[in-house]
Motif scaffolding. Sequence first.
Motif, PDB file in Angstrom:
ATOM      1  N   GLY A   1       0.816  -1.213   0.000  1.00 14.04           N
ATOM      2  CA  GLY A   1       0.000   0.000   0.000  1.00 14.04           C
ATOM      3  C   GLY A   1       0.844   1.256   0.000  1.00 14.04           C
ATOM      4  N   GLU A   2       1.912   1.265   0.794  1.00 12.21           N
ATOM      5  CA  GLU A   2       2.798   2.437   0.843  1.00 12.21           C
ATOM      6  C   GLU A   2       3.495   2.648  -0.493  1.00 12.21           C
ATOM      7  N   PHE A   3       3.888   1.555  -1.129  1.00 12.75           N
ATOM      8  CA  PHE A   3       4.503   1.659  -2.456  1.00 12.75           C
ATOM      9  C   PHE A   3       3.534   2.309  -3.440  1.00 12.75           C
ATOM     10  N   GLY A   4       2.274   1.862  -3.418  1.00 10.42           N
ATOM     11  CA  GLY A   4       1.278   2.434  -4.324  1.00 10.42           C
ATOM     12  C   GLY A   4       1.016   3.899  -4.060  1.00 10.42           C
ATOM     13  N   LYS A   5       0.993   4.292  -2.788  1.00 12.20           N
ATOM     14  CA  LYS A   5       0.749   5.687  -2.441  1.00 12.20           C
ATOM     15  C   LYS A   5       1.846   6.606  -2.940  1.00 12.20           C
ATOM     16  N   ARG A   6       3.062   6.108  -3.010  1.00  9.76           N
ATOM     17  CA  ARG A   6       4.206   6.947  -3.371  1.00  9.76           C
ATOM     18  C   ARG A   6       4.484   6.972  -4.872  1.00  9.76           C
ATOM     19  N   LEU A   7       3.696   6.257  -5.662  1.00 12.31           N
ATOM     20  CA  LEU A   7       3.877   6.318  -7.110  1.00 12.31           C
ATOM     21  C   LEU A   7       3.449   7.686  -7.622  1.00 12.31           C
ATOM     22  N   PRO A   8       4.207   8.255  -8.554  1.00 10.76           N
ATOM     23  CA  PRO A   8       3.812   9.570  -9.087  1.00 10.76           C
ATOM     24  C   PRO A   8       2.504   9.487  -9.860  1.00 10.76           C
ATOM     25  N   VAL A   9       1.688  10.496  -9.714  1.00 16.27           N
ATOM     26  CA  VAL A   9       0.397  10.664 -10.393  1.00 16.27           C
ATOM     27  C   VAL A   9      -0.599   9.595  -9.955  1.00 16.27           C
ATOM     28  N   VAL A  10      -0.345   8.328 -10.315  1.00 16.32           N
ATOM     29  CA  VAL A  10      -1.329   7.278 -10.032  1.00 16.32           C
ATOM     30  C   VAL A  10      -1.440   6.992  -8.539  1.00 16.32           C
ATOM     31  N   GLY A  11      -0.459   7.456  -7.751  1.00 13.73           N
ATOM     32  CA  GLY A  11      -0.535   7.255  -6.310  1.00 13.73           C
ATOM     33  C   GLY A  11      -1.754   7.919  -5.703  1.00 13.73           C
ATOM     34  N   LYS A  12      -2.248   8.957  -6.358  1.00 15.93           N
ATOM     35  CA  LYS A  12      -3.438   9.655  -5.867  1.00 15.93           C
ATOM     36  C   LYS A  12      -4.728   9.154  -6.514  1.00 15.93           C
ATOM     37  N   LEU A  13      -4.613   8.170  -7.372  1.00 14.85           N
ATOM     38  CA  LEU A  13      -5.772   7.669  -8.114  1.00 14.85           C
ATOM     39  C   LEU A  13      -6.129   6.237  -7.732  1.00 14.85           C
ATOM     40  N   GLY A  14      -5.817   5.858  -6.506  1.00 20.69           N
ATOM     41  CA  GLY A  14      -6.188   4.518  -6.043  1.00 20.69           C
ATOM     42  C   GLY A  14      -5.131   3.465  -6.244  1.00 20.69           C
TER      43      GLY A  14
ATOM     44  N   ALA B   1      -2.732   2.615  -4.355  1.00 21.21           N
ATOM     45  CA  ALA B   1      -2.415   1.868  -3.132  1.00 21.21           C
ATOM     46  C   ALA B   1      -3.260   0.603  -3.049  1.00 21.21           C
ATOM     47  N   ALA B   2      -4.567   0.715  -3.294  1.00 21.52           N
ATOM     48  CA  ALA B   2      -5.444  -0.463  -3.249  1.00 21.52           C
ATOM     49  C   ALA B   2      -5.099  -1.441  -4.364  1.00 21.52           C
ATOM     50  N   ILE B   3      -4.763  -0.914  -5.545  1.00 26.15           N
ATOM     51  CA  ILE B   3      -4.407  -1.783  -6.674  1.00 26.15           C
ATOM     52  C   ILE B   3      -3.129  -2.552  -6.363  1.00 26.15           C
ATOM     53  N   CYS B   4      -2.129  -1.844  -5.855  1.00 31.80           N
ATOM     54  CA  CYS B   4      -0.848  -2.488  -5.542  1.00 31.80           C
ATOM     55  C   CYS B   4      -0.994  -3.513  -4.424  1.00 31.80           C
ATOM     56  N   ALA B   5      -1.791  -3.195  -3.412  1.00 32.66           N
ATOM     57  CA  ALA B   5      -1.972  -4.113  -2.285  1.00 32.66           C
ATOM     58  C   ALA B   5      -2.665  -5.393  -2.715  1.00 32.66           C
ATOM     59  N   THR B   6      -3.414  -5.338  -3.815  1.00 32.62           N
ATOM     60  CA  THR B   6      -4.133  -6.525  -4.294  1.00 32.62           C
ATOM     61  C   THR B   6      -3.378  -7.259  -5.393  1.00 32.62           C
TER      62      THR B   6
END
Length: 453
Positions: free
Chosen positions: A78-91, A93-98
């Motif tokens: 989830g933290e990895f997904g949140k820190r991705l540029p641009v897409v980190g703010k478009l959900g 984190a949930a995509i990466c965690a799954t």
Amino acid sequence: MSTTDDSFSVPQDPINMPCPGLKERWWHIMDTWKVGIIPLPLFLLAGVLIAIDCLGGKLPADIVVMVATLAFFGFACGEFGKRLPVVGKLGAAAICATFIPSAMVYYGLLPDVVVESTTKFYKSTNILYLYICCIIVGSIMSMNRTVLIQGFLRIFFPMLCGEIVGMIVGMGVGLALGMEPFQIFFFIILPIIAGGVGEGAIPLSIGYATLLHMDQGVALGRVLPMVMLGGLTAIIISGCLNQLGKRYPHLTGEGQLMPNRANADTTSSQPVVSGKTDVTAIASGALLAVLLYMIGMLGHKLIGLPAPVGMLFIAVLVKLCNGASPRLLEGSQVVYRFFQTSVTYPILFAVGVAITPWQELVNAFTISNLLVIVSTVSALVATGFFVGKKIGMHPIDVAIVSCCQSGQGGTGDVAILTAGNRMSLMPFAQIATRIGGAINVSVSLLILGNFFV
């Protein structure tokens, strides 16, 4: 000259200020450096302990070890997904965690003992249903009674309009691409709006096996990827809607379907977390959620209604009849917030490992499939947005509920609402997923059996 106390304060010389000691520095690291909600030192310690167990060849599947394991991997993804540029703010984190865990399992990047223990724990404990029941009951108990009634009465119309428009648009795009109408509807569009895997894809595959005289495994293999891609599209759209709400606050209720005027006269009935909630009230709130789910399970045995839906209706009845005291309502709200902040990403990691087949998702990535899926989900959500706005509801929140119509069941609802930062909409998401999906599957199989076979 000012005569306040501030005018007589003597500024301290930063050079002569005492330097923080080792203890204070350690506390600062513990309190400010975090991975998700986990302090960095504890996160590193969890990683070391899990690695030791993995090197020993066995990772216990009991709840104690699994709490640490799921938290470690779930919050890391989830933290990895949140820190991705641009897409980190478009959900993301949930995509990466799954989906990162699913890919890691397929490519052998996750130790076998972690995969085995996680899968065993997830399937043997049904922890997803504990999560969902605490989220549903907590969010219902924290709602205003007037908003609750109006929301449940009005949400069905945008859902129905969205499905009709989504089907029409999806069929139109598929026909324009030269695809067969039967294939478009029954193997792409219907799986998207069928209510997920357990309540949608599996019943569909059973129905197709019976009516079309095909192997159930083959039918499931064709249906399941569409469910997953539809859910992935819905997660991305939900994240975009969340950002749209931040840019245009007048379009969203931040988790409330109805405008504030609907509860202007009853705000005092809302439980407000004081920060001093009694521990016994929190325990009672958790027990209330579990007991209501057990009532839902009993209803499933008697009349076949899905347990989460039965629990949802009972929870609404308890709320409307003032069956729970303010103290119990506050306890339920604390339980809801705990599960929302602390359990979401660990649950999504377990879902990715245990029940998300990566290869089937990849196989469905064809241009024609993607165009039909994206157009169907987009049209469904856009219709929910505009219809919701037209009938006086918050359009972004209605649209996020509409996203759940094309999610992967309960797990999809969790991911979609997490991406949209609207977990309080879980009761309405369950209606969209469970009831809407069941109706779609039943009616479509009835039509298939009577007109196409």
